[in-house]
Design a protein around this motif. Sequence first.
Motif, mmCIF file in Angstrom:
data_model
loop_
_atom_site.group_PDB
_atom_site.id
_atom_site.type_symbol
_atom_site.label_atom_id
_atom_site.label_comp_id
_atom_site.label_asym_id
_atom_site.label_seq_id
_atom_site.Cartn_x
_atom_site.Cartn_y
_atom_site.Cartn_z
ATOM 1 N N THR A 99 -54.642 -90.407 -53.887
ATOM 2 C CA THR A 99 -55.239 -91.740 -54.050
ATOM 3 C C THR A 99 -56.560 -91.680 -54.824
ATOM 4 O O THR A 99 -57.125 -90.597 -55.048
ATOM 5 C CB THR A 99 -55.557 -92.361 -52.673
ATOM 6 O OG1 THR A 99 -56.588 -91.576 -52.055
ATOM 7 C CG2 THR A 99 -54.334 -92.411 -51.781
ATOM 8 N N ASP A 127 -67.530 -98.228 -53.928
ATOM 9 C CA ASP A 127 -68.157 -99.553 -53.915
ATOM 10 C C ASP A 127 -68.965 -99.751 -55.201
ATOM 11 O O ASP A 127 -68.883 -100.792 -55.849
ATOM 12 C CB ASP A 127 -69.045 -99.656 -52.668
ATOM 13 C CG ASP A 127 -69.662 -101.023 -52.544
ATOM 14 O OD1 ASP A 127 -68.903 -102.012 -52.679
ATOM 15 O OD2 ASP A 127 -70.886 -101.126 -52.345
ATOM 16 N N LEU A 131 -64.388 -100.528 -56.701
ATOM 17 C CA LEU A 131 -62.979 -100.214 -56.394
ATOM 18 C C LEU A 131 -62.713 -99.978 -54.907
ATOM 19 O O LEU A 131 -61.696 -99.371 -54.560
ATOM 20 C CB LEU A 131 -62.538 -98.989 -57.202
ATOM 21 C CG LEU A 131 -62.338 -99.238 -58.706
ATOM 22 C CD1 LEU A 131 -62.050 -97.934 -59.428
ATOM 23 C CD2 LEU A 131 -61.206 -100.225 -58.951
ATOM 24 N N SER A 132 -63.597 -100.478 -54.054
ATOM 25 C CA SER A 132 -63.389 -100.269 -52.608
ATOM 26 C C SER A 132 -62.017 -100.776 -52.168
ATOM 27 O O SER A 132 -61.342 -100.136 -51.366
ATOM 28 C CB SER A 132 -64.466 -101.000 -51.803
ATOM 29 O OG SER A 132 -65.713 -100.460 -52.109
ATOM 30 N N ALA A 133 -61.611 -101.922 -52.735
ATOM 31 C CA ALA A 133 -60.352 -102.534 -52.294
ATOM 32 C C ALA A 133 -59.132 -101.750 -52.791
ATOM 33 O O ALA A 133 -58.026 -101.952 -52.301
ATOM 34 C CB ALA A 133 -60.275 -103.972 -52.786
ATOM 35 N N LYS A 134 -59.349 -100.850 -53.761
ATOM 36 C CA LYS A 134 -58.218 -100.119 -54.333
ATOM 37 C C LYS A 134 -58.288 -98.625 -54.032
ATOM 38 O O LYS A 134 -57.640 -97.811 -54.688
ATOM 39 C CB LYS A 134 -58.153 -100.365 -55.844
ATOM 40 C CG LYS A 134 -57.912 -101.843 -56.148
ATOM 41 C CD LYS A 134 -57.797 -102.150 -57.614
ATOM 42 C CE LYS A 134 -57.471 -103.634 -57.798
ATOM 43 N NZ LYS A 134 -57.446 -104.040 -59.199
ATOM 44 N N ALA A 135 -59.076 -98.279 -53.018
ATOM 45 C CA ALA A 135 -59.311 -96.874 -52.681
ATOM 46 C C ALA A 135 -58.024 -96.109 -52.377
ATOM 47 O O ALA A 135 -57.931 -94.904 -52.640
ATOM 48 C CB ALA A 135 -60.257 -96.784 -51.481
ATOM 49 N N ASP A 136 -57.024 -96.818 -51.843
ATOM 50 C CA ASP A 136 -55.799 -96.129 -51.426
ATOM 51 C C ASP A 136 -54.696 -96.174 -52.485
ATOM 52 O O ASP A 136 -53.576 -95.729 -52.241
ATOM 53 C CB ASP A 136 -55.278 -96.746 -50.116
ATOM 54 C CG ASP A 136 -56.261 -96.482 -48.985
ATOM 55 O OD1 ASP A 136 -56.933 -95.422 -49.027
ATOM 56 O OD2 ASP A 136 -56.389 -97.337 -48.088
ATOM 57 N N ARG A 137 -55.013 -96.704 -53.652
ATOM 58 C CA ARG A 137 -54.002 -96.728 -54.719
ATOM 59 C C ARG A 137 -53.920 -95.372 -55.413
ATOM 60 O O ARG A 137 -54.920 -94.643 -55.524
ATOM 61 C CB ARG A 137 -54.382 -97.759 -55.773
ATOM 62 C CG ARG A 137 -54.411 -99.170 -55.225
ATOM 63 C CD ARG A 137 -53.642 -100.087 -56.124
ATOM 64 N NE ARG A 137 -53.848 -101.451 -55.686
ATOM 65 C CZ ARG A 137 -53.932 -102.478 -56.520
ATOM 66 N NH1 ARG A 137 -53.851 -102.274 -57.828
ATOM 67 N NH2 ARG A 137 -54.078 -103.683 -56.075
ATOM 68 N N GLU A 146 -60.011 -98.946 -64.614
ATOM 69 C CA GLU A 146 -60.195 -98.584 -63.201
ATOM 70 C C GLU A 146 -60.087 -97.067 -63.020
ATOM 71 O O GLU A 146 -60.859 -96.467 -62.267
ATOM 72 C CB GLU A 146 -59.154 -99.311 -62.344
ATOM 73 C CG GLU A 146 -59.433 -100.806 -62.236
ATOM 74 C CD GLU A 146 -58.286 -101.598 -61.622
ATOM 75 O OE1 GLU A 146 -58.526 -102.719 -61.184
ATOM 76 O OE2 GLU A 146 -57.126 -101.089 -61.601
#
Length: 244
Positions: A99, A127, A131-137, A146
């Motif tokens: 990720t 943060d 990209l906090s919201a996409k950390a697990d992508r 990105e």
Amino acid sequence: MIELRAVHRSYEADEARVDAVRGIDLTIDRGEFVAVIGPSGSGKSTVLNLMGALDQPTSGEVLLNGRPLAKCNRTELARIRGSAVGFVFQAFNLVPGITAAENVALPAVLLRKRPAEYRDEVARLLDLVGLSAKADRLPGQLSGGEQQRVAFARALVMDPPILLADEPTGNLDTTAGEAIIDLLEASHNAGRTIVLVTHDMRLASRAQRIVHLRDGEITHITCPPSGRDRRLEEILEVGEPERR
Ligand code: ADP
């Protein structure tokens, strides 16, 4: 902080010798933001790799914090590459199967740090790059811009005092590229020494000094007007919008 003394680097390729860097003297002070500009093949990447201990000069000396890299043993060189210098390249070089957060943590993992030592920093950097919201992508689920922001966060995870960026916007559109340069500038304002290799004069002009290379030599060094001066120029040129 970074010093090149009479540095030459030549390559033997197909029985011909390529003199990629031909006698460069350059000192970059702690906390400076320097851009290296020049046409393709002028030796920019070679200079950057020498600064980051990824390559050794054929002759001459490279010093980091007054210490000649040639005098460093393998362990010291690994430490320099691991935590004294952060790298961002044109190709994002993310590991595809893990990720975004795991990619950011990678340098710390490779240096055998415990998760408790880097977890907060990884979150803070994700943060910082938005990209906090996409950390697990996975990298493949992120846009180019990105992915480069993940690579940027990864370069900072060990809090290196020096950040070396080799055409970091080369694969990005203008907006995504600007975002990366904004991050470089913020990193410089936070006290880091930044060296940016680019062939884009507009990006280079965000630096404090621009080193112009041609055929492996420095032709001249220029100082673009500072951001504040540029803003002043814009105001003088178009007038303050609020007052019109
Ligand atoms: P730039 O980053 O300005 O495009 P480089 O530093 O990549 O320039 O390359 C400078 C010169 O050295 C070029 O002529 C290039 O072909 C040559 N060169 C770079 N790396 C190698 C290598 N590993 N082997 C042979 N020639 C190389």
